[in-house]
Design an enzyme around this catalytic site. Structure first.
Site, short mmCIF file in Angstrom:
data_model
loop_
_atom_site.label_atom_id
_atom_site.label_comp_id
_atom_site.label_asym_id
_atom_site.label_seq_id
_atom_site.Cartn_x
_atom_site.Cartn_y
_atom_site.Cartn_z
N TYR A 17 0.44 -1.10 0.22
CA TYR A 17 -0.13 0.39 -0.25
C TYR A 17 0.72 1.41 -0.08
O TYR A 17 0.65 2.27 -0.17
CB TYR A 17 -1.27 0.07 0.62
N HIS A 22 -4.14 6.50 -1.54
CA HIS A 22 -4.78 6.41 0.04
C HIS A 22 -3.80 6.78 1.07
O HIS A 22 -3.87 7.07 2.37
CB HIS A 22 -5.74 5.04 0.32
N TYR A 68 -5.06 -0.37 9.81
CA TYR A 68 -5.98 -0.11 8.38
C TYR A 68 -6.29 1.07 9.14
O TYR A 68 -6.88 1.93 10.05
CB TYR A 68 -6.78 -1.27 7.98
N ASN A 70 -9.55 1.89 8.44
CA ASN A 70 -10.89 2.53 9.21
C ASN A 70 -10.82 2.26 10.48
O ASN A 70 -11.33 2.41 11.04
CB ASN A 70 -11.97 1.54 7.86
N ASN A 116 -12.51 6.58 5.09
CA ASN A 116 -12.87 6.05 6.30
C ASN A 116 -11.68 6.07 7.40
O ASN A 116 -12.82 6.02 8.81
CB ASN A 116 -12.79 4.21 6.06
#
Length: 195
Positions: A17, A22, A68, A70, A116
């Site tokens: 990631y 993001h 993560y 969220n 989120n």
């Protein structure tokens, strides 16, 4: 405003990631740590990578949650509670779909806009939305059904250059924030657009 005492860069953990849109908030905190000459180290107590930095003689904690996205509020809440940092002393950097690459803006309060990470932070701060945000433009795929794949994808090279330029300018504007005040920092950052 009170002084900013905690700067958070939102991200998903793990190498897969690291370069995704993001994670733009984390890129900003990593660059801030670099110019402050500090290393972000894992701290299980705060569920993230943390550092203590000094900007223009003022202490500030840096945090990249390793939960993560969220669950970002878990990390922010833990660190803010421990150091008794109030929402208005927190700056959260995050990717922003509603702004093009090459633009970044500071903002106080507001909703989560479907993000989120912000959603969880608001929940963990007892629904207090009154924290500062640094919104880093990543653009929008044009179709809301494509948003998830878009934010978890890598930007093409030209777009990435624009995002990086906005992140660099945001770091310089953060120095203005600590040296002067938020109004001057906003004035500087909000007039910037990478081409």
């Amino acid at each position: 405003m009170g002084e900013i005492k905690l700067i958070v860069g939102l991200a998903n953990p793990g190498a897969e990631y690291a370069q995704t849109r993001h994670n733009a908030g984390a890129w900003y905190v990593e660059e801030l740590a670099r110019i402050c000459g500090v290393s972000l180290v894992p701290d299980s107590k705060y569920f993230g990578l943390t550092a203590r930095a000094v900007l223009h003689g003022k202490d500030v904690r840096l945090l990249i949650p390793t939960t993560y996205m969220n669950l970002s509020g878990k990390a922010v809440g833990a660190l803010a509670n421990f150091f008794r940092i109030t929402p208005e002393e927190i700056l959260v950097a995050h990717d922003e779909l509603d702004m093009p690459p090459g633009v970044a803006k500071f903002k106080l309060g507001g909703g989560h806009g479907g993000h989120n990470g912000l959603k969880d932070i608001i929940a963990k701060l007892a629904n207090d939305k009154n924290f500062y945000r640094l919104r880093i433009g990543i653009g929008h795929p044009g179709d809301k059904n494509k948003v998830s794949g878009y934010v978890l994808g890598k930007a093409p090279a030209k777009e990435q250059e624009l995002i990086n330029a906005a992140v660099d300018e945001a770091v310089r504007s953060t120095e203005v924030l600590f040296k002067e005040d938020m109004v001057k920092a906003m004035t500087r950052l909000h007039s910037f657009k990478a081409e």
